[in-house]
Write a protein that holds these residues in place. Structure first.
Motif, PDB file in Angstrom:
ATOM      1  N   ARG A   1      -6.072   9.667 -21.388  1.00 15.27           N
ATOM      2  CA  ARG A   1      -4.931   9.181 -20.616  1.00 15.27           C
ATOM      3  C   ARG A   1      -3.655   9.174 -21.451  1.00 15.27           C
ATOM      4  O   ARG A   1      -2.553   9.400 -20.946  1.00 15.27           O
TER       5      ARG A   1
ATOM      6  N   LYS B   1      -4.683  13.583 -12.603  1.00 14.85           N
ATOM      7  CA  LYS B   1      -5.407  12.722 -11.675  1.00 14.85           C
ATOM      8  C   LYS B   1      -6.889  12.627 -12.017  1.00 14.85           C
ATOM      9  O   LYS B   1      -7.520  11.590 -11.791  1.00 14.85           O
TER      10      LYS B   1
ATOM     11  N   ILE C   1      -7.139  10.050 -14.678  1.00 18.70           N
ATOM     12  CA  ILE C   1      -6.925   8.718 -14.113  1.00 18.70           C
ATOM     13  C   ILE C   1      -8.160   8.264 -13.347  1.00 18.70           C
ATOM     14  O   ILE C   1      -8.587   7.099 -13.438  1.00 18.70           O
TER      15      ILE C   1
ATOM     16  N   ILE D   1      -6.726  -2.125 -13.236  1.00 16.04           N
ATOM     17  CA  ILE D   1      -6.780  -0.722 -12.813  1.00 16.04           C
ATOM     18  C   ILE D   1      -6.246  -0.533 -11.397  1.00 16.04           C
ATOM     19  O   ILE D   1      -6.309   0.563 -10.852  1.00 16.04           O
TER      20      ILE D   1
ATOM     21  N   ASP E   1      -3.468   2.117 -11.125  1.00 15.06           N
ATOM     22  CA  ASP E   1      -3.999   3.474 -11.282  1.00 15.06           C
ATOM     23  C   ASP E   1      -4.813   3.886 -10.061  1.00 15.06           C
ATOM     24  O   ASP E   1      -4.741   5.034  -9.610  1.00 15.06           O
TER      25      ASP E   1
ATOM     26  N   ASN F   1      -2.722   5.036  -7.242  1.00 18.93           N
ATOM     27  CA  ASN F   1      -2.083   6.344  -7.437  1.00 18.93           C
ATOM     28  C   ASN F   1      -3.007   7.511  -7.088  1.00 18.93           C
ATOM     29  O   ASN F   1      -2.552   8.646  -6.957  1.00 18.93           O
TER      30      ASN F   1
END
Length: 648
Positions: free
Chosen positions: A479, A486, A489, A504, A507, A510
């Motif tokens: 990361r 992605k 992530i 988290i 994240d 997203n």
């Protein structure tokens, strides 16, 4: 006197009077060898006349003070004579305008793509609009090179704009970038466009057009061959003449591609044609991603021409210059061709037997280990291949060499080992190997991203808390390097899912929502379909259903036509055929043995198999207990007695 006459000549001269300027400067230097003005004029005249070797020799003989005065000219002369390292270092020290251009060109030839890209970004920020096009052309070439060398992430390279596709130079560079990314179909389209733009250019003469079209066509042949369009490649070969190439590097690559397109059957003729082009000089040397395939093709032609001793000699020199272990591509290829030359024309077990003595001499030779592992796999001996790689790894771990551990866990060798383990179904060993490799690369500043990702995903599949923790550390490292990726992530979120959910949450938000991922999936259809089956199983099931449905409907396929030659002579199609006609007479359900001593025939001629049924017999009666109805078909001679021994 000499200085004043030179100044007068300079005032009268034009930009094309380089020969006159050189003659005047030489005359002035005879009178005064330290005349700095005459020295400078001579250097510039030599550069304008493309006499770069003479320029370098003159500057080197003029002393240190003059070398500092003409630092830029000296750097350019070194660049043009192929002394790239010295040229780049010298240009970097100069503060004169244009020095960055010389350094950038030298770095480009040295394949230092990242440094070259930084230089051109700086140059473009300081340049005028009139220089923008030339700089865009150079930037496109650098981007393509960076992708060929694998030092740039393709996602960070900007795709060609509409403006870039309006000129053949930028379009050609875009095509090269597509080739580097493996997008060959796109490259084919771009090369056609570049060719058309070049042909219709109003800024080029016919001679210049031909000079520019040649490398484009050579690149086209490569793309078409890679796409399997051999016929199209052969037709392009007829359009070009490599003898007209302005530089030997293009001629060398062109000759190689033409040979590949022509599919020459005679290896000796192909060898002669390949080596007909002179060696490329130092000042026009090929890039590594060009020279390495060419050297491989040359060695392959030597093998086909039975030049085994020559290959062993040349490759041994390359191997001896680089201490093992090394993953240098030229050295690895040299080791593989060296092994092939020792095997000569043998294959399989015989080839392995001939190569193994070389492994005893060079146990740390990466290319040799890879070659033997491949041969073991080809003969179906995966166990020996695994043991070979394991022994090689153990030697690396014990050696304590400076780069031994980096080679031990290099993505190429790790992938090879995992592939071999997968053929044997050793899943636990695969997980252990990935975990060990990840532990090594987590400590490095430039980790192997693909290897770390594979290790993290493998550890996430485990139920062990230590493995999940290790996966979390891996994705944390990734990361930092790829904050916008992605997949990284998602791995980070998955590895921390059992911890603090608030940490988290951002994240996770997203990532693409699950509802979006399954938007086009029909859940009801999936439930009805059930467990997926292979295409072969589905075909068999469909055939079975068709047969059952036909039987249930009372319909059947068209009966098989029986040849007349297969039917008995007295066959009557109107009479019912005996279903037990293939059984011996005594095994038929309606058979009754004769009573008493008289053993006459019952049923007439029905004893013969396949005969017509006697309507007087009850052939529909059920068989009595103990009667065998599935015996193997004995012929009519089943009851014949054997003759006694010795009797004739």
């Amino acid at each position: 006197m000499a200085a004043s006459s030179l100044s007068a000549l300079l005032k009268k001269s034009t930009l094309d009077d380089h020969e006159q300027l050189l003659a005047a400067s030489n005359k002035a230097l005879k009178a005064s060898s330290t005349d700095s003005e005459a020295q400078l004029v001579k250097v510039v005249a030599l550069l304008k006349l493309d006499r770069y070797e003479e320029a370098v020799q003159f500057i080197q003989g003029a002393g240190d003070s003059f070398q500092k005065e003409v630092q830029l000219e000296y750097a350019y002369a070194l660049y043009k004579t192929g002394q790239l390292e010295e040229a780049a270092t010298l240009a970097a020290k100069s503060q004169r305008p244009g020095a960055q251009h010389v350094e950038a060109q030298a770095r480009y030839r040295l394949e230092d793509a990242l440094r070259t890209s930084d230089l051109y970004k700086r140059i473009r920020s300081q340049s005028s609009d009139s220089e923008d096009y030339d700089l865009r052309v150079n930037q496109g070439a650098i981007d393509a090179q960076a992708q060929w060398l694998g030092v740039a992430d393709p996602r960070t390279i900007s795709r060609p704009s509409r403006e870039d596709l309006e000129a053949f130079e930028t379009t050609y560079n875009a095509a090269c970038g597509s080739i580097a990314r493996g997008e060959l179909a796109q490259a084919e389209i771009l090369l056609k466009r570049a060719k058309g733009l070049c042909k219709h250019s109003e800024d080029l003469s016919e001679t210049q057009k031909q000079d520019e079209l040649l490398p484009i066509t050579v690149q086209q042949i490569y793309v078409l061959l890679s796409l399997g369009k051999t016929a199209d490649a052969e037709s392009l070969v007829k359009e070009i003449s490599i003898e007209n190439a302005s530089d030997l590097s293009t001629r060398k690559i062109g000759q190689n591609n033409i040979l590949l397109a022509s599919s020459m059957d005679n290896p000796f003729a192909a060898h002669k044609a390949f080596n007909s082009v002179k060696e490329v000089p130092q000042d026009d040397r090929l890039f590594s991603y060009q020279s390495i395939p060419l050297e491989s093709n040359k060695a392959a032609l030597d093998l086909q021409s039975f030049k085994y001793d020559g290959i062993i000699s040349s490759t041994s020199k390359i191997i001896s210059k680089h201490p093992a272990p090394t993953l240098s591509t030229p050295v690895v290829l040299a080791s593989q061709f060296n092994a092939s030359a020792h095997a000569k024309d043998s294959t399989g077990r015989e080839a392995i037997k001939k190569i193994l003595p070389e492994l005893k001499k060079r146990p740390s030779d990466v290319g040799l280990v890879i070659t033997l592992a491949q041969l073991y796999v080809l003969v179906g001996d995966n166990t020996s291949a695994v043991e070979l790689v394991q022994t090689f790894f153990q030697n690396l771990e014990k050696s304590g060499a400076g780069n031994g551990q980096d080679i031990r866990f290099h993505p190429v060798l790790t992938s090879l080992y995992i592939s071999l383990l997968r053929t044997r179904g050793q899943k636990s060993q695969i997980k252990q190997e990935l975990a060990k490799a990840a532990a090594h690369w987590r400590t490095k500043s430039d980790p192997a991203v693909g290897l770390l990702t594979a290790a993290g995903v493998s550890l996430l599949e485990s139920q062990n808390e230590e493995d999940i923790k290790a996966a979390g550390e891996i994705f944390e490292k990734l990361r930092e390097q790829l904050p916008e990726d992605k997949a990284t992530i998602a791995g980070y979120v998955a590895s921390h899912a059992h911890g603090d959910s608030e940490a988290i949450k951002v994240d996770a938000d997203n990532l693409t929502p699950t509802s979006e991922l399954i938007r086009n999936i029909d859940v009801d259809a999936l439930e009805k379909t059930g467990i997926p089956q292979s295409s072969n199983a589905l075909a068999i099931a469909q055939l079975t259903r068709t047969k059952k449905r036909g039987a249930a409907d009372g319909t059947s396929s068209k009966p098989k036509r029986v040849r007349k030659s297969k039917l008995p002579k007295d066959f009557d199609a109107t009479k019912k055929v005996d279903p037990e006609r293939w059984l011996p007479l005594k095994d038929r359900s309606y058979y009754r043995p004769p009573k008493g001593k008289k053993k006459g025939k019952r049923g007439g001629d029905d004893k013969t198999q396949g005969g017509v049924v006697n309507e007087d017999l009850n052939i529909d009666a059920k068989p009595s207990a103990g009667v065998v109805t599935s015996g193997t078909g004995g012929g009519g001679g089943g009851n014949k007695k054997k003759k006694g021994k010795g009797k004739k």
